[in-house]
Design a protein around this motif. Structure first.
Motif, PDB file in Angstrom:
ATOM      1  N   LEU A 218     -15.375  42.071   6.407  1.00 24.64           N
ATOM      2  CA  LEU A 218     -16.054  41.330   7.324  1.00 24.64           C
ATOM      3  C   LEU A 218     -14.946  40.015   7.518  1.00 24.64           C
ATOM      4  N   ILE A 219     -14.503  39.441   6.209  1.00 29.97           N
ATOM      5  CA  ILE A 219     -13.740  38.279   6.378  1.00 29.97           C
ATOM      6  C   ILE A 219     -12.484  38.726   7.108  1.00 29.97           C
ATOM      7  N   TRP A 220     -11.597  39.794   7.073  1.00 28.52           N
ATOM      8  CA  TRP A 220     -10.575  40.267   8.008  1.00 28.52           C
ATOM      9  C   TRP A 220     -10.933  40.210   9.378  1.00 28.52           C
ATOM     10  N   PHE A 221     -12.207  41.125   9.683  1.00 30.54           N
ATOM     11  CA  PHE A 221     -12.397  41.312  11.140  1.00 30.54           C
ATOM     12  C   PHE A 221     -13.149  40.081  11.691  1.00 30.54           C
ATOM     13  N   GLY A 222     -13.625  39.112  10.851  1.00 28.77           N
ATOM     14  CA  GLY A 222     -14.558  37.654  11.203  1.00 28.77           C
ATOM     15  C   GLY A 222     -13.555  36.688  11.245  1.00 28.77           C
ATOM     16  N   LEU A 223     -12.397  36.572  10.781  1.00 26.24           N
ATOM     17  CA  LEU A 223     -11.667  35.570  10.719  1.00 26.24           C
ATOM     18  C   LEU A 223     -10.285  35.483  11.087  1.00 26.24           C
ATOM     19  N   PHE A 224      -9.594  36.872  11.046  1.00 27.01           N
ATOM     20  CA  PHE A 224      -8.237  36.955  11.354  1.00 27.01           C
ATOM     21  C   PHE A 224      -8.045  36.645  12.720  1.00 27.01           C
ATOM     22  N   LEU A 225      -9.261  37.051  13.606  1.00 29.94           N
ATOM     23  CA  LEU A 225      -9.001  36.838  15.220  1.00 29.94           C
ATOM     24  C   LEU A 225      -8.772  35.287  15.536  1.00 29.94           C
ATOM     25  N   VAL A 226      -9.108  34.496  14.725  1.00 31.54           N
ATOM     26  CA  VAL A 226      -8.928  33.187  14.893  1.00 31.54           C
ATOM     27  C   VAL A 226      -7.594  32.783  14.935  1.00 31.54           C
ATOM     28  N   SER A 227      -6.658  33.331  13.889  1.00 29.29           N
ATOM     29  CA  SER A 227      -5.092  33.347  13.855  1.00 29.29           C
ATOM     30  C   SER A 227      -4.643  33.854  15.301  1.00 29.29           C
ATOM     31  N   VAL A 228      -4.921  35.028  15.555  1.00 29.62           N
ATOM     32  CA  VAL A 228      -4.536  35.704  16.791  1.00 29.62           C
ATOM     33  C   VAL A 228      -4.488  34.981  17.993  1.00 29.62           C
TER      34      VAL A 228
END
Lengths: 553, 67
Positions: free
Chosen positions: A189-199
């Motif tokens: 959930l952390i990777w899918f929920g927050l990595f998009l912010v960086s992208v």
């Protein structure tokens, strides 16, 4: 006014998460039949399950928010926490320490101290660990409620009780296994929920190179400004980073803190246990792509008035922890907002479950069974583990209310790891690698190390001595003082342990077989191909670490 | 018991599905929120990635039983 508004679909996603973790607790309940299932997840996990749980137990939402905010404040120097401040210690644990931990079939880190030294060293460490864990758990609970209240406008009591009761239910039902399951779900959930912010941040600004081109040079480098503390935002020298963070704090945490090491103990065999921190090291190195990148994106946007981006302010002071929530509010439409908030909630709750599952094990085995009821049966210990889970949650909630009435306690929590873990690493290192270290040497060394660290903290806090007396530098931040205090506490524990050992009675060598290097068989693994060897993957991890440090030098 | 990867697959498909459906609804009604880069519709393609990864986890773990 809150920074992020939620729509119906966001609430449904949050409800789905709560339903999932409770459902998993109920599902796993039928497979939790004895104390080994409850406290050590049956010792049947693969290296991947144990490895991701090992990493996730450390990956709390407070860390995500705090480190993103710290990057806004200090720049790339925060990456030291993820690279030199973690990877060497994780590899050392997997390659050199795990054979002693795992082969001795202990159930906790204090359990090793009992076998290697004696009961009093075990109980000293167990009590200090239990107090530290409950304090951290309570403060995290308070911080979670504070974050949810600040950014979402949620009711303080309701959000705290909802998460505390949920964690209490699923950990009581199936112990470490449900804690590990929810930690792995949290990881995704952390990777899918927050990595998009960086992208999305990289897309908006125009690429990674453009981000680095728009920030001051001191914020974009890892080492080249570390000779002079006035030249970097963290006001720390390379000596503080290497000795304090890279050596003592990092090794003290990653190799001795039962919260994380417990996950490796749940592995199905020694090779899986050794691979546990090595697999985790690769994902640990990747986390800066969320936190560091997020902080740098926030920094670039905040410096550009046309972006319309700014951090929240509390009473005129910038709230650095708001960097990540403000980026979520900037980029995420309904649905994704729910996912981002669920990722933070999962981080909070999995961290809570990790603390409580470590506490119930240390309480049950190293305090209750060791001191209070030595004849307790297996069934009774399982019952006590469940009671300890509920008691731990109740004490955490009490601590959270205490913290609410006295917010300055948060300042003390920043330093707590250097009080307990830094000296313990010296005890463990000497215990595992030097056979003539004695039980009394370990006990008095540990006590001196913990006492000196706490004493130094109080002396600086109440200005009995200046901070520069500890940091050996005229300019230093609180973080630099933490690094250096950890180093001195480790050194004092190391020195006192050796000194007392020279004059006190040693344990017979036959009692140390399997616990100390030189008295333990060197062949620790069954023969496996190169691609399955922990040494091979440890070397790959180390090479990537070196390459990252050179690239961002 | 079912391995953890099965539950990871379930949670990704469930959450990805909800995000995809709401994204399509807002796109169809033209009522989507004006966040930065909203024109890229991140909720649609990102939830698509979540569903694909979730389905892969479900397929790989569908017959797996952990003792």
């Amino acid at each position: 006014m809150e920074a992020i508004g939620l729509t119906l679909v966001d609430w449904i996603i949050i409800a789905v998460y709560f339903g999932f973790v409770l459902g998993i607790g109920l599902y796993l309940r039928r497979f939790t039949k004895n104390e080994e299932d409850f406290f050590l997840a049956g010792r049947k996990n693969s290296s991947w399950v144990a490895g991701l749980a090992f990493l996730s137990a450390n990956l709390g939402a407070l860390e995500l928010l705090g480190m993103t905010g710290n990057t806004f404040k200090y720049g790339m120097y925060v990456a030291h926490f993820y690279w030199i401040g973690a990877i060497p210690a994780m590899l050392f644990l997997g390659l050199y320490m795990m054979p002693f931990y795992y082969s001795s079939r202990i159930k906790s880190v204090p359990g090793y101290l009992k076998l290697r030294f004696d009961e009093k060293t075990r109980v000293l460490n167990a009590i200090s660990f239990a107090i530290m864990t409950l304090l951290v758990s309570g403060i995290n609970l308070y911080a979670m409620a504070l974050v949810l209240h600040t950014f979402l406008g949620w009711n303080w009591d309701a959000s705290m009780w909802a998460s505390a009761v949920t964690v209490a239910m699923y950990v009581t039902l199936s112990g470490l296994m449900s804690a590990i399951f929810t930690e792995i779900i949290q990881f995704f959930l952390i990777w899918f929920g927050l990595f998009l912010v960086s992208v999305l941040g990289i897309v908006e600004i125009g690429g990674i190179n453009e981000i680095f081109a728009r920030i001051p040079e001191a914020y974009a480098k890892l080492w080249s400004t570390s000779a002079d503390p006035t030249q970097n935002g963290m006001m720390v020298t390379w000596g503080g980073i290497v000795l304090g963070l890279g050596f003592v704090l990092s090794f003290g945490y990653w190799t001795t803190d039962f919260l994380v090491v417990q996950r490796a103990f749940s592995a199905k065999n020694l090779r899986s246990a050794r691979m546990t921190p090595i697999i985790a090291s690769f994902f640990k190195m990747a986390l800066p792509f969320i936190v560091i990148m997020g902080g740098l994106i926030a920094l670039v946007l905040a410096k550009d008035p046309s972006s319309g981006f700014s951090l929240l302010k509390d009473g005129g002071k910038v709230n650095y922890d708001s960097a990540l929530p403000m980026l979520i509010a900037r980029y995420y439409p309904p649905g994704l907002v729910g996912l981002g908030i669920t990722a933070l909630l999962a981080g909070f709750m999995a961290g809570q479950a990790g603390n409580i599952s470590a506490f119930n094990t240390v309480w049950t085995y190293d305090i209750y069974h060791s001191v209070i009821n030595k004849k307790a049966s297996s069934e009774h210990l399982l019952w006590m583990g469940r009671v300890a889970t509920i008691a731990g949650i109740v004490i955490s909630v009490g601590t959270a209310y205490w913290a609410k009435s006295m917010p300055t306690i948060m300042d003390y929590m920043q330093a707590i790891f250097s009080w307990v873990n830094a000296p313990l690493f010296a005890t463990m290192l000497l215990g595992m690698f030097v056979k003539w270290i004695t039980p009394n040497g370990a006990f008095w060394g540990l006590l001196a190390g913990m006492g000196s660290s706490f004493g130094m903290f109080l002396a600086v806090k109440f200005e009995w001595i200046s901070k520069s007396a500890i940091t050996l530098s005229n300019v230093a931040s609180d973080m630099a003082a933490n690094f250096w205090r950890a180093w001195w506490a480790w050194l004092i524990c190391f020195g006192v342990t050796i000194l007392v050992s020279l004059f006190t009675k040693k344990k017979p060598e036959k009692e140390l077989v399997g616990l100390v290097k030189g008295l333990t068989e060197e062949t620790v693994d069954e023969p496996v191909p190169l691609l399955k060897k922990p040494e091979f993957w440890g070397a790959i991890s180390l090479l990537i670490l070196i390459a990252l440090n050179i690239y961002f030098w | 018991m079912k391995p953890i990867w099965y539950f990871v697959g379930l949670v990704l498909v469930a959450m990805g599905g909800l995000i995809m459906l709401s994204g399509i609804y807002y796109l169809a009604t033209g009522n989507y929120h004006q966040t930065v880069l909203a024109n890229l519709h991140p909720e649609i393609w990102w939830s698509g990635v979540m569903i694909i990864v979730g389905v892969v986890f479900l397929i790989l773990s569908r017959n797996m039983i952990v003792e």
